[in-house]
Design an enzyme around this catalytic site. Structure first.
Site, PDB file in Angstrom:
ATOM      1  N   HIS A   1     -37.461 -74.904   6.246  1.00  0.00           N
ATOM      2  CA  HIS A   1     -37.218 -73.599   6.875  1.00  0.00           C
ATOM      3  C   HIS A   1     -36.428 -73.709   8.168  1.00  0.00           C
ATOM      4  O   HIS A   1     -35.688 -72.798   8.525  1.00  0.00           O
ATOM      5  CB  HIS A   1     -38.546 -72.867   7.121  1.00  0.00           C
ATOM      6  CG  HIS A   1     -39.337 -73.387   8.289  1.00  0.00           C
ATOM      7  ND1 HIS A   1     -40.106 -74.527   8.224  1.00  0.00           N
ATOM      8  CD2 HIS A   1     -39.478 -72.925   9.562  1.00  0.00           C
ATOM      9  CE1 HIS A   1     -40.692 -74.738   9.393  1.00  0.00           C
ATOM     10  NE2 HIS A   1     -40.324 -73.793  10.224  1.00  0.00           N
ATOM     11  N   ASP A   2     -36.557 -74.827   8.887  1.00  0.00           N
ATOM     12  CA  ASP A   2     -35.881 -74.980  10.178  1.00  0.00           C
ATOM     13  C   ASP A   2     -34.635 -75.854  10.107  1.00  0.00           C
ATOM     14  O   ASP A   2     -34.139 -76.305  11.146  1.00  0.00           O
ATOM     15  CB  ASP A   2     -36.839 -75.584  11.209  1.00  0.00           C
ATOM     16  CG  ASP A   2     -37.515 -74.538  12.075  1.00  0.00           C
ATOM     17  OD1 ASP A   2     -37.074 -73.366  12.041  1.00  0.00           O
ATOM     18  OD2 ASP A   2     -38.486 -74.877  12.782  1.00  0.00           O
TER      19      ASP A   2
ATOM     20  N   LYS B   1     -31.892 -75.410  12.605  1.00  0.00           N
ATOM     21  CA  LYS B   1     -32.012 -75.815  14.010  1.00  0.00           C
ATOM     22  C   LYS B   1     -31.123 -77.004  14.341  1.00  0.00           C
ATOM     23  O   LYS B   1     -30.877 -77.277  15.518  1.00  0.00           O
ATOM     24  CB  LYS B   1     -33.461 -76.157  14.341  1.00  0.00           C
ATOM     25  CG  LYS B   1     -34.294 -74.959  14.744  1.00  0.00           C
ATOM     26  CD  LYS B   1     -35.637 -75.362  15.301  1.00  0.00           C
ATOM     27  CE  LYS B   1     -36.410 -74.125  15.755  1.00  0.00           C
ATOM     28  NZ  LYS B   1     -37.771 -74.475  16.219  1.00  0.00           N
TER      29      LYS B   1
ATOM     30  N   HIS C   1     -30.554 -69.673  14.086  1.00  0.00           N
ATOM     31  CA  HIS C   1     -30.930 -70.816  13.246  1.00  0.00           C
ATOM     32  C   HIS C   1     -31.505 -70.429  11.881  1.00  0.00           C
ATOM     33  O   HIS C   1     -31.257 -71.141  10.899  1.00  0.00           O
ATOM     34  CB  HIS C   1     -31.864 -71.777  14.007  1.00  0.00           C
ATOM     35  CG  HIS C   1     -33.308 -71.413  13.986  1.00  0.00           C
ATOM     36  ND1 HIS C   1     -33.902 -70.671  14.982  1.00  0.00           N
ATOM     37  CD2 HIS C   1     -34.303 -71.706  13.103  1.00  0.00           C
ATOM     38  CE1 HIS C   1     -35.180 -70.522  14.719  1.00  0.00           C
ATOM     39  NE2 HIS C   1     -35.457 -71.131  13.584  1.00  0.00           N
TER      40      HIS C   1
ATOM     41  N   HIS D   1     -38.090 -66.567   8.105  1.00  0.00           N
ATOM     42  CA  HIS D   1     -39.393 -66.943   8.675  1.00  0.00           C
ATOM     43  C   HIS D   1     -39.639 -66.405  10.080  1.00  0.00           C
ATOM     44  O   HIS D   1     -40.765 -66.481  10.577  1.00  0.00           O
ATOM     45  CB  HIS D   1     -39.566 -68.475   8.647  1.00  0.00           C
ATOM     46  CG  HIS D   1     -38.669 -69.233   9.572  1.00  0.00           C
ATOM     47  ND1 HIS D   1     -37.379 -69.622   9.215  1.00  0.00           N
ATOM     48  CD2 HIS D   1     -38.843 -69.700  10.837  1.00  0.00           C
ATOM     49  CE1 HIS D   1     -36.832 -70.287  10.220  1.00  0.00           C
ATOM     50  NE2 HIS D   1     -37.700 -70.351  11.217  1.00  0.00           N
ATOM     51  N   HIS D   2     -38.626 -65.839  10.726  1.00  0.00           N
ATOM     52  CA  HIS D   2     -38.830 -65.198  12.029  1.00  0.00           C
ATOM     53  C   HIS D   2     -38.750 -63.673  11.946  1.00  0.00           C
ATOM     54  O   HIS D   2     -38.664 -63.002  12.982  1.00  0.00           O
ATOM     55  CB  HIS D   2     -37.822 -65.719  13.051  1.00  0.00           C
ATOM     56  CG  HIS D   2     -38.189 -67.036  13.641  1.00  0.00           C
ATOM     57  ND1 HIS D   2     -39.311 -67.231  14.413  1.00  0.00           N
ATOM     58  CD2 HIS D   2     -37.587 -68.256  13.543  1.00  0.00           C
ATOM     59  CE1 HIS D   2     -39.379 -68.505  14.780  1.00  0.00           C
ATOM     60  NE2 HIS D   2     -38.360 -69.144  14.260  1.00  0.00           N
TER      61      HIS D   2
ATOM     62  N   ASP E   1     -45.822 -70.714  10.609  1.00  0.00           N
ATOM     63  CA  ASP E   1     -44.862 -71.182  11.611  1.00  0.00           C
ATOM     64  C   ASP E   1     -45.331 -70.841  13.022  1.00  0.00           C
ATOM     65  O   ASP E   1     -45.306 -71.686  13.929  1.00  0.00           O
ATOM     66  CB  ASP E   1     -43.500 -70.556  11.329  1.00  0.00           C
ATOM     67  CG  ASP E   1     -42.420 -71.019  12.296  1.00  0.00           C
ATOM     68  OD1 ASP E   1     -42.172 -72.227  12.370  1.00  0.00           O
ATOM     69  OD2 ASP E   1     -41.828 -70.157  12.972  1.00  0.00           O
TER      70      ASP E   1
END
Length: 480
Positions: free
Chosen positions: A337-338, A341, A366, A390-391, A419
């Site tokens: 998911h990240d 970044k 990101h 996810h954010h 998260d």
């Protein structure tokens, strides 16, 4: 769930649950999977998209020109493709030492001519440009006094880390060693051990030349690449490798492929790609976990984050009745998911104070980077929208798209709760890790506005079971 998500192209819905495709659907070769994932490695090095693929094409053509074939050719193919696996691991150290944006720093450093004078100019021109005068002077003096040791340590960290991740991806020792000794030079002037000539694996010798050729081609075209590789013959580069490059680059189609939009299909048509393994579900899981290590190595504050988020997401999914195959699919989304970044500078990620607007914009970008990368990978395409959201929040105040409750799939809701819970219970640059009870209090405060109530309740139940019932003083038990 608090409310059902609207169907989307990323998944099919019946009643409440999104039915994720089976991870076993279709067959994918290892070269295609890793070739498309290599775009993530380009981000952390600040290279134009496709750098690893272009270097792989160049390195494979050099090897073929040298008469290398079979398993040895395959080892070179994957060494060059994955040469940057460890590059995220020195990002924080670069920011700390040079007081500079690690991504821009690494990109620009690769274009100097390799001389001591050029390196010194680079240090003076790039170190601490946004810092106070005294701080900048201290940083420059430290680099000038300890530059050799600093460079050795950073290269050793990067290359050894890359070799270790290659091992987790089940690659052979020749591939691991090719990555481990990437920055050694033919004349012994490289790092970290000053190996020379035949002490350096052939795969490493080819990978370094291929890397430089692509970087200078991107900067100045074919002539610049040709001139730079030739100029380092016998110093950085094995003369035989340089001669093979100069012969290969004259062949019809060599540069045309590198400059074409369909390089990936040409790269995946080369013999090593065609003979590469068809990946199994277990192998895909191992690769996703290995790339999670690449992501988490970017910052000391994110060490283990992707794996913990995956664990918490899976705990929620189990509580909410997802089938094992569906949970496996969701674990991959959590692991990756990240991945976006890698495009964010550690100057921002590790900043102890509040980000300014431009920095906040970079942070908010990101998840979109994550989705873009995963959409390129056929086997991960159907989970790209999950990872990229996810954010997002139920009330539409999340990012990057500002989606609202009905637009958030159940899997997104699970992942976002996991998260945030991990972020709250881990150290961050601006605060220490919270206690579990404090983290749940924050989740409770925003349940129904930011977070799905059923997902938060599921995580509480799952966490409570981690503590034996004969330990009544354990704080997490109160949420059973």
């Amino acid at each position: 769930m608090s409310s059902s998500p609207a169907p989307s192209s990323a998944f099919r819905t019946t009643d409440v649950w999104a039915l994720a495709p089976s991870p076993g659907d279709g067959a994918f070769r290892l070269a295609e999977l890793l070739g498309t994932l290599s775009h993530a490695l380009d981000l952390t090095e600040g290279q134009p998209p496709g750098h690893c693929q272009r270097a792989c094409w160049i390195g494979t053509k050099i090897a073929m020109q040298m008469g290398i074939e079979g398993e040895a050719l395959s080892n070179i193919y994957f060494t060059v493709l994955l040469k940057d696996l460890g590059c995220s691991s020195n990002a924080a150290r670069i920011c700390e030492l040079y007081l500079a944006d690690d991504i821009t720093f690494k990109r620009d450093f690769k274009t100097i001519d390799g001389s001591l004078a050029a390196a010194l100019r680079f240090v003076f021109d790039k170190t601490g440009l946004e810092s106070g005068f005294a701080e900048r002077v201290r940083a420059i003096l430290n680099i000038l006094r300890n530059g050799g040791q600093i460079a050795r340590e950073m290269i050793e960290t990067r290359c050894h880390r890359g070799a270790d991740i290659a091992a987790k991806m089940r690659f052979s020792e020749p591939v691991q060693e090719g990555i481990r000794w990437l920055d050694e030079h033919w004349d012994g002037s490289g790092k970290p051990e000053g190996r020379k000539t035949g002490e350096i694996p052939l795969a490493a010798r080819i990978a370094l030349a291929a890397q430089v050729a692509d970087i200078f081609h991107a900067e100045g075209g074919r002539h610049a690449a040709r001139a730079e590789v030739a100029a380092r013959r016998g110093t950085w580069f094995d003369p035989a490798v340089v001669d093979a490059f100069l012969a290969a680059e004259r062949q019809p189609g060599f540069w045309e492929a590198i400059e074409a939009d369909d390089l990936d299909s040409r790269l995946f048509a080369l013999p090593p790609a065609q003979s590469s393994t068809v990946v199994t579900d277990d192998y895909v899981d191992d690769i996703a976990a290995a790339f999670a290590d690449v992501i988490d190595a970017k910052s000391p504050f994110t060490a283990g984050h992707s794996r913990r988020v995956t664990l918490f997401t899976d705990m929620i999914a189990e509580e909410m009745g997802l089938e094992p195959t569906h949970r496996r699919w969701l674990r991959r989304a959590a692991l990756l998911h990240d991945i976006g970044k890698l495009a964010v500078s550690n100057q921002i990620l590790d900043k102890p104070g509040k980000p300014v607007e431009a920095e906040w914009a970079s942070i908010r970008s990101h998840p979109a980077h994550s989705a873009d990368i995963l959409r390129k990978v056929a086997i991960f395409r159907d989970l790209a929208d999950i990872a990229g959201a996810h954010h997002e929040r139920l009330d539409g105040k999340g990012y990057p798209l500002g989606l609202t409750g009905d637009e958030l799939a159940p899997e997104v809701r699970m992942l976002s709760v996991a998260d945030v819970f991990d972020a709250l219970t881990a150290d961050r640059p601006y605060r220490k890790a919270m206690k579990v009870e404090d983290a749940f209090a924050i989740l409770d405060k925003d349940t129904g506005t930011a977070f799905d109530a059923d997902c938060v309740a599921a995580l509480k139940r799952a966490v409570a079971r981690l503590v034996p019932s004969d330990e009544p003083d354990a704080p997490m038990l109160q949420w059973a």
